[in-house]
Design a protein around this motif. Structure first.
Motif, short mmCIF file in Angstrom:
data_model
loop_
_atom_site.label_atom_id
_atom_site.label_comp_id
_atom_site.label_asym_id
_atom_site.label_seq_id
_atom_site.Cartn_x
_atom_site.Cartn_y
_atom_site.Cartn_z
N LEU A 150 -68.45 21.15 29.04
CA LEU A 150 -68.77 21.42 27.64
C LEU A 150 -69.43 20.21 26.99
CD1 LEU A 150 -65.42 23.18 26.62
CD2 LEU A 150 -67.58 24.25 27.34
N ARG A 151 -68.92 19.04 27.29
CA ARG A 151 -69.45 17.78 26.74
C ARG A 151 -69.37 16.71 27.82
NH1 ARG A 151 -70.93 17.85 21.06
NH2 ARG A 151 -69.89 19.67 20.23
N ARG A 152 -70.31 15.77 27.76
CA ARG A 152 -70.28 14.64 28.69
C ARG A 152 -70.90 13.44 28.00
NH1 ARG A 152 -72.14 16.08 34.16
NH2 ARG A 152 -69.92 16.25 34.58
N ASP A 153 -70.29 12.29 28.21
CA ASP A 153 -70.82 11.04 27.70
C ASP A 153 -70.69 10.00 28.81
OD1 ASP A 153 -71.73 9.32 25.32
OD2 ASP A 153 -70.00 8.23 26.11
N ARG A 154 -71.73 9.21 28.98
CA ARG A 154 -71.71 8.18 30.02
C ARG A 154 -72.44 6.96 29.47
NH1 ARG A 154 -74.20 10.35 35.20
NH2 ARG A 154 -75.92 10.63 33.79
N LEU A 155 -71.81 5.79 29.60
CA LEU A 155 -72.43 4.57 29.12
C LEU A 155 -72.02 3.42 30.03
CD1 LEU A 155 -74.28 3.57 26.82
CD2 LEU A 155 -72.22 3.00 25.54
N SER A 182 -62.89 -3.16 24.57
CA SER A 182 -62.63 -2.61 23.23
C SER A 182 -63.78 -1.70 22.77
CB SER A 182 -62.36 -3.71 22.21
OG SER A 182 -63.48 -4.54 22.06
N LEU A 183 -65.01 -2.03 23.14
CA LEU A 183 -66.14 -1.17 22.76
C LEU A 183 -66.02 0.21 23.41
CD1 LEU A 183 -69.12 -3.69 23.03
CD2 LEU A 183 -68.13 -2.73 20.95
N CYS A 184 -65.72 0.26 24.70
CA CYS A 184 -65.63 1.58 25.35
C CYS A 184 -64.40 2.34 24.89
CB CYS A 184 -65.71 1.46 26.87
SG CYS A 184 -64.39 0.58 27.69
N ARG A 185 -63.32 1.65 24.57
CA ARG A 185 -62.11 2.31 24.05
C ARG A 185 -62.41 2.97 22.71
NH1 ARG A 185 -58.73 -1.85 23.96
NH2 ARG A 185 -59.31 -2.40 21.85
N HIS A 186 -63.06 2.23 21.80
CA HIS A 186 -63.38 2.78 20.48
C HIS A 186 -64.37 3.95 20.59
CE1 HIS A 186 -61.08 -0.07 18.19
NE2 HIS A 186 -61.65 -1.08 18.82
N ARG A 187 -65.35 3.82 21.45
CA ARG A 187 -66.33 4.90 21.63
C ARG A 187 -65.65 6.16 22.16
NH1 ARG A 187 -71.88 5.48 22.43
NH2 ARG A 187 -72.45 7.17 23.84
N ALA A 188 -64.81 6.01 23.16
CA ALA A 188 -64.13 7.17 23.75
C ALA A 188 -63.22 7.86 22.73
CB ALA A 188 -63.33 6.74 24.97
N PHE A 200 -70.29 -1.93 34.65
CA PHE A 200 -69.34 -0.87 34.98
C PHE A 200 -69.64 0.30 34.04
CE2 PHE A 200 -66.88 -3.17 31.76
CZ PHE A 200 -66.25 -2.18 31.04
N ARG A 201 -69.27 1.49 34.47
CA ARG A 201 -69.62 2.71 33.74
C ARG A 201 -68.36 3.44 33.30
NH1 ARG A 201 -73.93 6.30 36.46
NH2 ARG A 201 -75.17 4.82 35.29
N VAL A 202 -68.38 3.94 32.07
CA VAL A 202 -67.31 4.80 31.56
C VAL A 202 -67.94 6.16 31.27
CG1 VAL A 202 -65.63 5.16 29.72
CG2 VAL A 202 -66.07 2.85 30.56
N GLU A 203 -67.32 7.19 31.85
CA GLU A 203 -67.83 8.55 31.67
C GLU A 203 -66.70 9.46 31.21
OE1 GLU A 203 -70.34 11.97 34.08
OE2 GLU A 203 -69.87 10.07 35.05
N LEU A 204 -66.95 10.20 30.16
CA LEU A 204 -66.01 11.21 29.65
C LEU A 204 -66.62 12.58 29.91
CD1 LEU A 204 -65.17 9.69 26.16
CD2 LEU A 204 -63.88 9.44 28.26
N THR A 205 -65.81 13.48 30.45
CA THR A 205 -66.28 14.84 30.71
C THR A 205 -65.24 15.81 30.17
OG1 THR A 205 -67.32 14.06 32.75
CG2 THR A 205 -67.06 16.44 32.48
N LEU A 206 -65.69 16.69 29.31
CA LEU A 206 -64.82 17.69 28.70
C LEU A 206 -65.17 19.06 29.24
CD1 LEU A 206 -62.66 18.29 26.46
CD2 LEU A 206 -64.61 18.73 24.95
N THR A 207 -64.16 19.76 29.77
CA THR A 207 -64.30 21.16 30.15
C THR A 207 -63.32 21.95 29.28
OG1 THR A 207 -62.60 21.13 31.86
CG2 THR A 207 -64.84 20.51 32.53
N ALA A 208 -63.24 23.23 29.50
CA ALA A 208 -62.31 24.05 28.71
C ALA A 208 -60.86 23.69 29.00
CB ALA A 208 -62.55 25.53 28.99
N ALA A 209 -60.59 23.12 30.18
CA ALA A 209 -59.21 22.85 30.58
C ALA A 209 -58.85 21.38 30.65
CB ALA A 209 -58.94 23.48 31.94
#
Length: 169
Positions: free
Chosen positions: A14-19, A29-35, A73-82
């Motif tokens: 549904l949503r994805r963010d990668r930085l 702290s930057l990636c924690r606040h962004r997430a 290093f990379r931080v990626e958030l992925t949102l699905t329905a579950a």
């Protein structure tokens, strides 16, 4: 039944963010606040605090144990329905994380125990260069008084028995 019928299809993303981040303490702290901000914007503010802690632990481990000079290093958030999946990738594939029981007088060594207790699932995936350590939070979480089944850890050795050790669920 064929093999294709046995394997359930993954939930659509549904949503994805990668930085990518530079391996400095400020980046944690930057990636924690962004997430935290993104998870709330994506409609799941109840997961913001857990997400902040998981991102912080995984990014700190990438910084301390997985960084190489000149490599991000990379931080990626992925949102699905579950599920909300938090994945942190670093260039050091030979340094795999593992659970351990830190002594009472140790300052470090509890990060993955926190991840294992908080996440519904976690593990390590190899990459062509490096590794990805992930934690997943279920969007359909059981009530706190519901019994949980066994939790299988996919990475790391078992926790060594010491006084005051926390066992993974």
């Amino acid at each position: 039944m064929t093999a294709a019928q046995e394997i359930p299809a993954p939930d659509p993303v549904l949503r994805r963010d990668r930085l990518d981040y530079t391996p400095t303490s400020r980046s944690v702290s930057l990636c924690r606040h962004r997430a935290t901000r993104l998870v709330a914007q994506w409609g799941h503010p109840e997961l913001a605090c857990d997400t902040a802690l998981l991102v912080s632990e995984l990014a700190t481990n990438a910084l301390l144990h997985g960084s190489l000079r000149g490599r991000l290093f990379r931080v990626e958030l992925t949102l699905t329905a579950a599920t909300l999946r938090i994945a942190v990738s670093d260039p050091r594939g030979e340094r795999l994380p593992g659970l351990r029981a830190a002594a009472d007088d140790e300052c470090y060594g509890r990060g993955l125990v926190v991840v294992a207790q908080l996440a519904d699932d976690w593990g390590v995936e190899p990459r062509a260069v490096g590794k990805t350590v992930y934690a997943e939070l279920s969007l359909r979480r059981p009530a706190p008084d519901m019994a949980m089944g066994p939790h299988v850890l996919r990475a790391g050795p078992p926790v060594t028995p010491t006084a005051g050790a926390v066992r993974p669920r």
